[in-house]
Design a protein around this motif. Structure first.
Motif, PDB file in Angstrom:
ATOM      1  N   LEU A 136       0.811  -1.214   0.000  1.00 49.57           N
ATOM      2  CA  LEU A 136       0.000   0.000   0.000  1.00 49.57           C
ATOM      3  C   LEU A 136       0.849   1.270   0.000  1.00 49.57           C
ATOM      4  O   LEU A 136       0.314   2.375   0.078  1.00 49.57           O
ATOM      5  CB  LEU A 136      -0.924   0.003   1.216  1.00 49.57           C
ATOM      6  N   GLY A 137       2.164   1.113  -0.072  1.00 54.54           N
ATOM      7  CA  GLY A 137       3.052   2.265  -0.204  1.00 54.54           C
ATOM      8  C   GLY A 137       3.697   2.739   1.078  1.00 54.54           C
ATOM      9  O   GLY A 137       4.378   3.768   1.082  1.00 54.54           O
ATOM     10  N   MET A 138       3.497   2.035   2.176  1.00 53.05           N
ATOM     11  CA  MET A 138       4.100   2.446   3.444  1.00 53.05           C
ATOM     12  C   MET A 138       5.564   2.023   3.508  1.00 53.05           C
ATOM     13  O   MET A 138       5.918   0.910   3.104  1.00 53.05           O
ATOM     14  CB  MET A 138       3.332   1.842   4.628  1.00 53.05           C
ATOM     15  N   ASN A 139       6.397   2.931   4.027  1.00 56.09           N
ATOM     16  CA  ASN A 139       7.788   2.573   4.344  1.00 56.09           C
ATOM     17  C   ASN A 139       7.772   1.903   5.719  1.00 56.09           C
ATOM     18  O   ASN A 139       7.864   2.566   6.753  1.00 56.09           O
ATOM     19  CB  ASN A 139       8.674   3.823   4.343  1.00 56.09           C
ATOM     20  N   VAL A 140       7.648   0.591   5.726  1.00 57.82           N
ATOM     21  CA  VAL A 140       7.390  -0.145   6.962  1.00 57.82           C
ATOM     22  C   VAL A 140       8.542  -0.020   7.945  1.00 57.82           C
ATOM     23  O   VAL A 140       8.337   0.194   9.148  1.00 57.82           O
ATOM     24  CB  VAL A 140       7.099  -1.633   6.649  1.00 57.82           C
ATOM     25  N   GLU A 141       9.776  -0.161   7.453  1.00 62.49           N
ATOM     26  CA  GLU A 141      10.921  -0.132   8.354  1.00 62.49           C
ATOM     27  C   GLU A 141      11.089   1.235   9.013  1.00 62.49           C
ATOM     28  O   GLU A 141      11.375   1.327  10.208  1.00 62.49           O
ATOM     29  CB  GLU A 141      12.198  -0.513   7.598  1.00 62.49           C
ATOM     30  N   ARG A 142      10.908   2.307   8.255  1.00 58.72           N
ATOM     31  CA  ARG A 142      10.990   3.647   8.826  1.00 58.72           C
ATOM     32  C   ARG A 142       9.877   3.867   9.835  1.00 58.72           C
ATOM     33  O   ARG A 142      10.106   4.470  10.899  1.00 58.72           O
ATOM     34  CB  ARG A 142      10.920   4.706   7.726  1.00 58.72           C
ATOM     35  N   PHE A 143       8.689   3.351   9.542  1.00 59.34           N
ATOM     36  CA  PHE A 143       7.554   3.492  10.461  1.00 59.34           C
ATOM     37  C   PHE A 143       7.848   2.781  11.780  1.00 59.34           C
ATOM     38  O   PHE A 143       7.574   3.319  12.860  1.00 59.34           O
ATOM     39  CB  PHE A 143       6.298   2.911   9.806  1.00 59.34           C
ATOM     40  N   LYS A 144       8.429   1.585  11.725  1.00 61.66           N
ATOM     41  CA  LYS A 144       8.747   0.845  12.943  1.00 61.66           C
ATOM     42  C   LYS A 144       9.825   1.567  13.756  1.00 61.66           C
ATOM     43  O   LYS A 144       9.778   1.565  14.988  1.00 61.66           O
ATOM     44  CB  LYS A 144       9.187  -0.578  12.599  1.00 61.66           C
ATOM     45  N   ARG A 145      10.787   2.186  13.068  1.00 63.22           N
ATOM     46  CA  ARG A 145      11.823   2.944  13.793  1.00 63.22           C
ATOM     47  C   ARG A 145      11.211   4.130  14.533  1.00 63.22           C
ATOM     48  O   ARG A 145      11.602   4.438  15.668  1.00 63.22           O
ATOM     49  CB  ARG A 145      12.920   3.399  12.827  1.00 63.22           C
ATOM     50  N   TRP A 146      10.249   4.811  13.900  1.00 64.06           N
ATOM     51  CA  TRP A 146       9.549   5.914  14.565  1.00 64.06           C
ATOM     52  C   TRP A 146       8.816   5.419  15.808  1.00 64.06           C
ATOM     53  O   TRP A 146       8.852   6.047  16.874  1.00 64.06           O
ATOM     54  CB  TRP A 146       8.550   6.558  13.597  1.00 64.06           C
ATOM     55  N   LEU A 147       8.148   4.283  15.678  1.00 66.05           N
ATOM     56  CA  LEU A 147       7.418   3.724  16.815  1.00 66.05           C
ATOM     57  C   LEU A 147       8.363   3.380  17.963  1.00 66.05           C
ATOM     58  O   LEU A 147       8.044   3.618  19.131  1.00 66.05           O
ATOM     59  CB  LEU A 147       6.649   2.471  16.381  1.00 66.05           C
ATOM     60  N   LEU A 148       9.528   2.813  17.631  1.00 65.69           N
ATOM     61  CA  LEU A 148      10.495   2.468  18.670  1.00 65.69           C
ATOM     62  C   LEU A 148      11.000   3.713  19.389  1.00 65.69           C
ATOM     63  O   LEU A 148      11.139   3.727  20.616  1.00 65.69           O
ATOM     64  CB  LEU A 148      11.671   1.701  18.056  1.00 65.69           C
ATOM     65  N   ALA A 149      11.283   4.775  18.635  1.00 63.19           N
ATOM     66  CA  ALA A 149      11.781   6.007  19.247  1.00 63.19           C
ATOM     67  C   ALA A 149      10.727   6.643  20.146  1.00 63.19           C
ATOM     68  O   ALA A 149      11.028   7.072  21.269  1.00 63.19           O
ATOM     69  CB  ALA A 149      12.210   6.989  18.153  1.00 63.19           C
ATOM     70  N   ILE A 150       9.479   6.688  19.675  1.00 55.12           N
ATOM     71  CA  ILE A 150       8.399   7.277  20.468  1.00 55.12           C
ATOM     72  C   ILE A 150       8.150   6.461  21.735  1.00 55.12           C
ATOM     73  O   ILE A 150       7.997   7.000  22.834  1.00 55.12           O
ATOM     74  CB  ILE A 150       7.111   7.370  19.619  1.00 55.12           C
ATOM     75  N   GLY A 151       8.124   5.140  21.590  1.00 55.43           N
ATOM     76  CA  GLY A 151       7.918   4.277  22.747  1.00 55.43           C
ATOM     77  C   GLY A 151       9.032   4.398  23.767  1.00 55.43           C
ATOM     78  O   GLY A 151       8.788   4.373  24.981  1.00 55.43           O
ATOM     79  N   THR A 152      10.266   4.546  23.284  1.00 53.81           N
ATOM     80  CA  THR A 152      11.405   4.694  24.195  1.00 53.81           C
ATOM     81  C   THR A 152      11.306   5.988  24.991  1.00 53.81           C
ATOM     82  O   THR A 152      11.555   6.009  26.201  1.00 53.81           O
ATOM     83  CB  THR A 152      12.726   4.666  23.402  1.00 53.81           C
TER      84      THR A 152
END
Length: 239
Positions: A136-152
């Motif tokens: 669907l066009g999502m940059n999945v790996e970049r999205f997961k990195r953002w989630l990790l940073a926010i969660g941290t």
């Protein structure tokens, strides 16, 4: 928690002042840096080329967490003086916290909740699976990195103020999904509010049920959370 403990060991008072309130900014900074280092190490261990397996990062996180816990215990014994105060903090304790702590947590966590809510559509797409999200066009790996940073950042903020209070992030979202559905645009704000209510109730129970002994709230959430986690795990495998 290791990053925060390192800061406590560096303070002249042996950590008591920082736990009680002064020096909280430095403690928060060290907690965030420690969290970033720990998550970064787990990320590197779990990465397979350009692909990040969420299952692998959980396993790597358990291993990194065990190492950090061992180092933290070593610092308690050999460096820090007021072991009782630090032990209560590391088990999760709201005692002695005032409105200044509430304000600090609000200033940092409310923007995190707002950012997470903005990412809700992406999280909904991720529920379809990472391959479908990529199609669907999502940059999945970049999205997961953002989630990790926010969660941290969110975890570092709460740990620096209240210590390590586990399982709330497992119990609350599952209950909220049963109430409002799986749409993360509803789950994120509802879980944020219900999580606060849940923690206050647990703190009241920890103070009332074991009076005059004041049980750290982190112990009570662990007693509630561990069986709940096993139940969720069993239900997942049953499906």
């Amino acid at each position: 928690s290791l990053g925060a403990t390192v800061f406590l060991g560096m303070t002249a008072s042996g950590g008591t002042a920082a736990v009680s309130g002064s020096g909280l900014g430095g403690m928060l900074a060290f907690a965030f840096v420690g969290g970033i280092v720990a998550v970064g190490a787990a990320y590197i261990l779990a990465s397979q080329g350009k692909f990040l397996s969420l299952a692998d990062i959980l396993l790597a996180g358990i291993a990194i967490g065990s190492i950090c816990t061992a180092v933290t215990s070593y610092l308690w014994i050999h460096t820090l003086q007021d072991v009782r105060a630090l032990l209560y903090w590391l088990m999760g304790n709201l005692s002695g916290k005032g409105w200044s702590h509430v304000l600090l947590v609000a200033e940092l966590t409310l923007p995190i909740v707002a950012i997470s809510w903005r990412l809700a559509n992406g999280l909904n797409i991720m529920l379809l699976g990472e391959e479908h999200a990529a199609y669907l066009g999502m940059n999945v790996e970049r999205f997961k990195r953002w989630l990790l940073a926010i969660g941290t950042l969110a975890a570092a903020t709460t740990v620096a103020v209240a210590g390590v209070i586990g399982f709330v992030g497992i119990i609350v979202p599952h209950i909220v999904r049963r109430l409002v559905g799986a749409d993360n645009r509803k789950v994120i704000p509802a879980a944020s509010l219900f999580g606060g209510v849940f923690l206050v109730v647990c703190d009241l129970l920890a103070r009332a049920l074991f009076a005059p002994l004041e049980l750290p709230v982190g112990l009570l959430t662990a007693f509630l959370g561990a069986p709940f986690f096993l139940y969720v795990l069993r239900q997942t495998h049953a499906k």
